[in-house]
Design a protein around this motif. Structure first.
Motif, mmCIF file in Angstrom:
data_model
loop_
_atom_site.group_PDB
_atom_site.id
_atom_site.type_symbol
_atom_site.label_atom_id
_atom_site.label_comp_id
_atom_site.label_asym_id
_atom_site.label_seq_id
_atom_site.Cartn_x
_atom_site.Cartn_y
_atom_site.Cartn_z
ATOM 1 N N ASN A 186 0.905 -1.070 -0.090
ATOM 2 C CA ASN A 186 0.067 0.077 0.137
ATOM 3 C C ASN A 186 0.827 1.293 -0.005
ATOM 4 O OD1 ASN A 186 -1.590 2.275 0.933
ATOM 5 N ND2 ASN A 186 -2.953 1.068 1.758
ATOM 6 N N ALA A 190 -2.320 3.669 -2.875
ATOM 7 C CA ALA A 190 -2.298 2.866 -4.206
ATOM 8 C C ALA A 190 -2.018 1.422 -3.853
ATOM 9 C CB ALA A 190 -1.282 3.436 -5.419
ATOM 10 N N LEU A 191 -2.571 0.466 -4.537
ATOM 11 C CA LEU A 191 -2.395 -0.913 -4.023
ATOM 12 C C LEU A 191 -1.586 -1.620 -5.136
ATOM 13 C CD1 LEU A 191 -5.881 -1.730 -2.530
ATOM 14 C CD2 LEU A 191 -3.874 -0.776 -1.399
ATOM 15 N N PHE A 192 -0.389 -2.363 -4.746
ATOM 16 C CA PHE A 192 0.067 -3.360 -5.470
ATOM 17 C C PHE A 192 0.617 -4.635 -5.127
ATOM 18 C CE2 PHE A 192 1.323 1.259 -5.915
ATOM 19 C CZ PHE A 192 1.393 1.521 -7.270
ATOM 20 N N VAL A 236 1.014 3.482 -12.645
ATOM 21 C CA VAL A 236 -0.078 3.651 -11.648
ATOM 22 C C VAL A 236 -0.384 4.809 -10.758
ATOM 23 C CG1 VAL A 236 -1.654 2.193 -9.963
ATOM 24 C CG2 VAL A 236 -0.195 1.052 -11.692
ATOM 25 N N ARG A 237 0.371 5.281 -9.907
ATOM 26 C CA ARG A 237 0.077 6.406 -9.099
ATOM 27 C C ARG A 237 0.020 7.632 -10.099
ATOM 28 N NH1 ARG A 237 3.735 7.092 -3.876
ATOM 29 N NH2 ARG A 237 2.199 8.802 -4.048
ATOM 30 N N LEU A 240 -3.651 7.463 -11.206
ATOM 31 C CA LEU A 240 -4.439 7.615 -10.086
ATOM 32 C C LEU A 240 -4.417 9.155 -9.798
ATOM 33 C CD1 LEU A 240 -3.497 4.704 -7.784
ATOM 34 C CD2 LEU A 240 -5.837 5.081 -8.884
ATOM 35 N N ASN A 262 -1.121 -4.452 -11.847
ATOM 36 C CA ASN A 262 -1.210 -3.540 -10.955
ATOM 37 C C ASN A 262 -2.039 -2.370 -11.378
ATOM 38 O OD1 ASN A 262 0.204 -4.567 -8.647
ATOM 39 N ND2 ASN A 262 2.232 -4.113 -9.677
ATOM 40 N N ARG A 265 -5.526 -3.493 -10.969
ATOM 41 C CA ARG A 265 -6.069 -3.715 -9.497
ATOM 42 C C ARG A 265 -6.511 -2.380 -9.101
ATOM 43 N NH1 ARG A 265 -2.150 -6.136 -8.422
ATOM 44 N NH2 ARG A 265 -3.141 -8.183 -7.860
ATOM 45 N N ASN A 266 -5.733 -1.270 -9.556
ATOM 46 C CA ASN A 266 -6.298 0.073 -9.302
ATOM 47 C C ASN A 266 -7.447 0.819 -10.106
ATOM 48 O OD1 ASN A 266 -4.212 0.955 -6.695
ATOM 49 N ND2 ASN A 266 -3.275 -0.410 -8.231
ATOM 50 N N VAL A 268 -7.194 1.546 -13.485
ATOM 51 C CA VAL A 268 -6.587 2.462 -14.347
ATOM 52 C C VAL A 268 -5.957 2.122 -15.644
ATOM 53 C CG1 VAL A 268 -6.233 4.225 -12.601
ATOM 54 C CG2 VAL A 268 -4.392 2.688 -13.024
#
Length: 397
Positions: A186, A190-192, A236-237, A240, A262, A265-266, A268
């Motif tokens: 975390n 954001a979750l990876f 990913v971040r 987001l 990933n 998962r988020n 995006v």
């Protein structure tokens, strides 16, 4: 039990008195204390030439760094209580820095445990024992981890090239519990996920977290290129954070698969394009096609692993920066990084400046970064301050 003494040559203690933790083999008075008398990992008291104690260390007679100071108190015993105390000390600051238990918990010399690295992924601990001193104490270290953290699993990722210099085999093993298929991270919400027993190093690059956070403040509505992206942390971040689109590039098929997972998962995946390619070749193709990006993150692996490779490595850094600038839009942002210990901030800055001048760009440094605070640098050891980054704004001359 009485411990042996490792005696230094005359005047070789000055650097250690200033706080440095490494004793090199050519600094040892082998007439008084032959290195061959020690076994790898053995505990010893290091003394100056006239017998004044400097501290307690672990010794490896077959390594260029023949001893590593663990504590300046020569009475300290390197038992489970010692490692429990170091863990508690490290936890005290990490718990203030991060809202969730996802961080580097112990950073070798930076946390005064030379050769030991521990990363925390919730209730799973992943570590590296990079010296004979730490490898020979892995059961004591495990005992300390279980007592202080009560994890569900402890994994040793002892596959670092550093172990070669210590005469240690490379091996990955589960030391306690059952390893999950994936490690969960975390990072600021954001979750990876990355494989628990695979991936690079200990699984995640926590050291770049703060650099990612700062850059994400500037990507809203922008097109982003993330080079050497690994599992897609910045990609990913950035998505987001509101980036219009993100191109996530890595040469590894496994890394690309992780990045794609990933992104999904988020939520995006629609704004993160994952590309498997060589970074230099991709940049050349984009430049030829006239494709540009508003923000480029250039975070290559260490390009200078030995001091003698510095000149050649700096040329590679400069070339990558030139290629990145070729695809950077007018008034674009470039985050350029180096995790090479032998490249200092001034040299990276000069490489970026030369690249800008070669491409007719005028640059401004908006931010200068380093590794995150969960990778504390030892104040007497410049070697531990290894990560450098510059955020550049670039416009046409």
């Amino acid at each position: 039990m009485e411990r042996p003494t490792l005696t230094l040559k005359n005047n070789e203690e000055r650097r250690l008195r200033a706080g440095h933790l490494w004793v090199f083999s050519n600094e040892v008075d082998t007439k008084k204390t032959p290195l061959t008398a020690f076994t790898p990992g053995q505990e010893a008291v290091v003394t100056a030439s006239r017998g004044r104690p400097i501290g307690v260390a672990t010794v490896n007679p077959g390594s260029l760094i023949s001893a590593r100071i663990m504590d300046q108190d020569p009475e300290t015993r390197l038992d489970a209580d010692f490692f429990r105390a170091r863990l508690r000390e490290a936890l005290a600051i990490r718990s203030r820095l991060y809202p969730t238990p996802h961080y580097r918990l112990l950073f070798s010399e930076g946390d005064h445990v030379p050769g030991l690295i521990l990363d925390r992924y919730g209730d799973v601990i992943v570590g590296q024992l990079n010296t004979a001193g730490m490898d020979s104490r892995k059961e004591l270290i495990l005992e300390a981890i279980l007592a202080e953290l009560a994890p569900s699993a402890v994994i040793w990722r002892n596959d670092s090239p550093t172990r070669d210099f210590e005469g240690l085999p490379r091996i990955v093993e589960v030391a306690y519990g059952t390893a999950p298929e994936n490690l969960a991270i975390n990072e600021d919400g954001a979750l990876f996920a990355v494989p628990a027993l695979g991936g690079q190093k200990t699984g995640w690059f926590y050291d770049m977290r703060e650099n990612r956070s700062r850059l994400c403040r500037l990507v809203g509505g922008r097109t982003v290129l993330d080079l050497f992206a690994y599992a897609g942390a910045f990609s990913v971040r950035a998505a987001l954070a509101g980036a219009a689109s993100v191109t996530c590039l890595d040469s590894s098929e496994a890394a690309c698969a992780m990045a794609a997972d990933n992104a999904a998962r988020n939520g995006v995946a629609d704004r993160v394009e994952v590309v498997r390619a060589d970074a230099a070749a991709f940049l050349e193709e984009c430049a030829a096609a006239g494709r540009t990006f508003d923000v480029v993150s250039l975070d290559p692996p260490a390009l200078v692993k030995r001091k003698k490779d510095l000149e050649a490595g700096l040329k590679v850094y400069e070339r990558l920066n030139r290629l990145a600038m070729d695809v950077l839009a007018e008034d674009g942002l470039l985050l350029t990084c180096s995790c090479s210990q032998h490249v200092d901030a001034y040299e990276l800055r000069r490489a970026a400046l030369r690249a800008a001048m070669a491409r007719g760009r005028r640059g401004q440094i908006l931010d200068q970064g380093r590794q995150g605070p969960d990778h504390p640098a030892h104040p007497a050891m410049a070697e531990t301050d290894y990560l450098k980054s510059f955020l550049l704004r670039l416009v046409q001359q």
